[in-house]
Design a protein around this motif. Sequence first.
Motif, mmCIF file in Angstrom:
data_model
loop_
_atom_site.group_PDB
_atom_site.id
_atom_site.type_symbol
_atom_site.label_atom_id
_atom_site.label_comp_id
_atom_site.label_asym_id
_atom_site.label_seq_id
_atom_site.Cartn_x
_atom_site.Cartn_y
_atom_site.Cartn_z
ATOM 1 N N LEU A 1 0.830 -1.201 0.000
ATOM 2 C CA LEU A 1 0.000 0.000 0.000
ATOM 3 C C LEU A 1 0.864 1.250 0.000
ATOM 4 C CD1 LEU A 1 -2.841 -0.861 2.494
ATOM 5 C CD2 LEU A 1 -2.549 -1.492 0.116
ATOM 6 N N SER B 1 -14.418 14.576 -5.868
ATOM 7 C CA SER B 1 -14.435 14.133 -7.265
ATOM 8 C C SER B 1 -15.683 14.617 -7.995
ATOM 9 C CB SER B 1 -14.329 12.608 -7.353
ATOM 10 O OG SER B 1 -15.576 12.019 -7.070
ATOM 11 N N HIS C 1 -1.913 -4.565 -5.857
ATOM 12 C CA HIS C 1 -1.833 -4.509 -4.392
ATOM 13 C C HIS C 1 -3.023 -5.257 -3.784
ATOM 14 C CE1 HIS C 1 -5.167 -1.724 -4.228
ATOM 15 N NE2 HIS C 1 -4.628 -1.105 -5.262
ATOM 16 N N PRO C 2 -2.820 -5.811 -2.609
ATOM 17 C CA PRO C 2 -3.886 -6.551 -1.928
ATOM 18 C C PRO C 2 -4.766 -5.582 -1.162
ATOM 19 C CG PRO C 2 -1.900 -6.597 -0.621
ATOM 20 C CD PRO C 2 -1.606 -5.724 -1.810
ATOM 21 N N ALA C 3 -5.786 -6.132 -0.553
ATOM 22 C CA ALA C 3 -6.636 -5.311 0.310
ATOM 23 C C ALA C 3 -5.886 -4.966 1.587
ATOM 24 C CB ALA C 3 -7.916 -6.058 0.640
ATOM 25 N N ALA C 4 -6.300 -3.873 2.198
ATOM 26 C CA ALA C 4 -5.588 -3.390 3.379
ATOM 27 C C ALA C 4 -5.811 -4.289 4.576
ATOM 28 C CB ALA C 4 -6.010 -1.971 3.713
ATOM 29 N N ARG D 1 -16.713 1.121 -7.355
ATOM 30 C CA ARG D 1 -15.339 0.706 -7.650
ATOM 31 C C ARG D 1 -14.342 1.653 -6.977
ATOM 32 N NH1 ARG D 1 -15.949 -1.092 -13.450
ATOM 33 N NH2 ARG D 1 -16.267 -3.345 -13.240
ATOM 34 N N PHE D 2 -14.660 2.913 -7.057
ATOM 35 C CA PHE D 2 -13.822 3.929 -6.410
ATOM 36 C C PHE D 2 -13.726 3.641 -4.906
ATOM 37 C CE2 PHE D 2 -12.992 7.902 -4.311
ATOM 38 C CZ PHE D 2 -12.255 8.687 -5.185
ATOM 39 N N ARG E 1 -14.318 0.853 -3.312
ATOM 40 C CA ARG E 1 -13.628 -0.404 -3.088
ATOM 41 C C ARG E 1 -12.120 -0.225 -3.153
ATOM 42 N NH1 ARG E 1 -13.053 -6.279 -4.012
ATOM 43 N NH2 ARG E 1 -11.243 -6.366 -2.699
ATOM 44 N N HIS E 2 -11.686 0.480 -4.172
ATOM 45 C CA HIS E 2 -10.248 0.654 -4.354
ATOM 46 C C HIS E 2 -9.634 1.459 -3.210
ATOM 47 C CE1 HIS E 2 -6.736 1.751 -7.249
ATOM 48 N NE2 HIS E 2 -6.416 0.817 -6.386
ATOM 49 N N ALA E 3 -10.345 2.509 -2.832
ATOM 50 C CA ALA E 3 -9.846 3.328 -1.730
ATOM 51 C C ALA E 3 -9.801 2.513 -0.427
ATOM 52 C CB ALA E 3 -10.717 4.569 -1.556
ATOM 53 N N ARG E 4 -10.822 1.678 -0.199
ATOM 54 C CA ARG E 4 -10.822 0.815 0.988
ATOM 55 C C ARG E 4 -9.645 -0.136 0.942
ATOM 56 N NH1 ARG E 4 -11.348 1.328 5.120
ATOM 57 N NH2 ARG E 4 -12.034 -0.701 5.789
ATOM 58 N N ASP E 5 -9.384 -0.693 -0.241
ATOM 59 C CA ASP E 5 -8.257 -1.608 -0.382
ATOM 60 C C ASP E 5 -6.947 -0.915 -0.023
ATOM 61 O OD1 ASP E 5 -9.855 -3.650 -1.158
ATOM 62 O OD2 ASP E 5 -9.311 -3.623 -3.267
ATOM 63 N N LEU F 1 -13.257 12.286 -0.377
ATOM 64 C CA LEU F 1 -12.707 12.139 -1.728
ATOM 65 C C LEU F 1 -13.822 12.102 -2.766
ATOM 66 C CD1 LEU F 1 -9.904 9.505 -0.982
ATOM 67 C CD2 LEU F 1 -9.550 11.832 -1.838
ATOM 68 N N ILE G 1 -7.393 11.036 -7.514
ATOM 69 C CA ILE G 1 -8.776 10.673 -7.807
ATOM 70 C C ILE G 1 -8.842 9.674 -8.964
ATOM 71 C CG2 ILE G 1 -11.004 11.570 -8.613
ATOM 72 C CD1 ILE G 1 -10.497 12.536 -5.842
ATOM 73 N N LEU H 1 -7.685 6.182 -7.930
ATOM 74 C CA LEU H 1 -8.676 5.544 -7.066
ATOM 75 C C LEU H 1 -9.851 5.026 -7.891
ATOM 76 C CD1 LEU H 1 -8.780 7.863 -3.937
ATOM 77 C CD2 LEU H 1 -8.028 5.493 -4.066
ATOM 78 N N GLY H 2 -10.175 5.741 -8.947
ATOM 79 C CA GLY H 2 -11.300 5.318 -9.768
ATOM 80 C C GLY H 2 -10.982 4.150 -10.680
ATOM 81 N N ILE I 1 -9.041 19.057 -9.665
ATOM 82 C CA ILE I 1 -9.534 17.705 -9.460
ATOM 83 C C ILE I 1 -9.630 16.959 -10.800
ATOM 84 C CG2 ILE I 1 -11.599 16.404 -8.785
ATOM 85 C CD1 ILE I 1 -10.277 17.406 -6.355
ATOM 86 N N HIS J 1 -8.461 0.849 -10.731
ATOM 87 C CA HIS J 1 -7.420 0.000 -10.159
ATOM 88 C C HIS J 1 -6.377 -0.407 -11.197
ATOM 89 C CE1 HIS J 1 -5.535 -3.053 -7.742
ATOM 90 N NE2 HIS J 1 -5.766 -3.962 -8.678
#
Lengths: 142, 142
Positions: A102, B71, A137-140, B49-50, B52-56, B67, A124, A127-128, A118, A130
């Motif tokens: 991460l 956006s 990268h894996p999930a956090a 998706r946004f 999800r990616h940010a959470r990841d 965020l 941004i 993030l939109g 923006i 992947h």
Amino acid sequence: MLTIGKLAQDTGVKVPTIRYYEQIGLLPEPGRSAGNQRLYGQGQLERLRFIRHARDLGFPLEAIRDLLSLSDRPDQPCAAADGIARAQLDAVRARIRRLKALEGELERMVAQCAHGTIRDCRVIEVLGDHALCAQDHPAAAG
Amino acid sequence: MLTIGKLAQDTGVKVPTIRYYEQIGLLPEPGRSAGNQRLYGQGQLERLRFIRHARDLGFPLEAIRDLLSLSDRPDQPCAAADGIARAQLDAVRARIRRLKALEGELERMVAQCAHGTIRDCRVIEVLGDHALCAQDHPAAAG
DNA sequence: CCTAATCTCTCTAGTAACTATAGCTTCAAG
DNA sequence: CTTGAAGCTATAGTTACTAGAGAGATTAGG
């Protein structure tokens, strides 16, 4: 005999947390004063220090519960305690690996920011999508 | 138009989690079918998706909320988005530092285990006495 | 001895970010 | 037309605490 406030001071565990540990059965119910206030002895102090230290090392409360019940049986082999510690070490290492991935992705993201609007913001945008990530990268997860 | 199950498949976010995001206002309420089932369009798909990616990447939901609202304003400067990403990077780095200290201490602890009985177990002993630690490791905190 | 300040008591609810369950309805396939 | 999967709502549980309300206990100073 220590009041709960003194115990909190001596161990660095907050008063409500001590009561919480009692509530979930991690600390035994202590004796009470005439006025119904909790009074703790040396054994409780040491037990709480043990808990505190294990928490500082990231052991979950359930693991600590197991470790405490192990520590009450000095003649048993220590393989179980060892296993719990190894599991915790593995968990810590896994988290470090994930976090490093991460870190790399976030570094890339922030480095590419042109400080415009923006509309053109890489933060941004990445993030939109992947697919814009360098690696998968894996999930956090914590 | 996608059902919630299809949306879940396409984004990798579980169905109950999608409903949860709607409940806390992170996703707008979608339209419904005649039979009262949620129906999502492309915009919702991208928004999820946004998220999800940010959470990841470990962003907390509150940061994601910010965020997302950024956006929606493409003409604004991206300094705020950049700041949020930098804060997340700092948080990740801090956690890596802490975890590395814990890793070292746990390694030491496990390495010293002689696989005897609990009585002589270094794991239990070290947990009971922070003074036996190599360095003054910090609290785990996550 | 009295009062004021500080502690302590119980109980409930809130935090983050979901996950699980129960009991029901709707939909798609055969 | 029936059956099984998927969807619906609502509530409660998870981890490890933290915060608050409102009442009683204890201690220090005067």
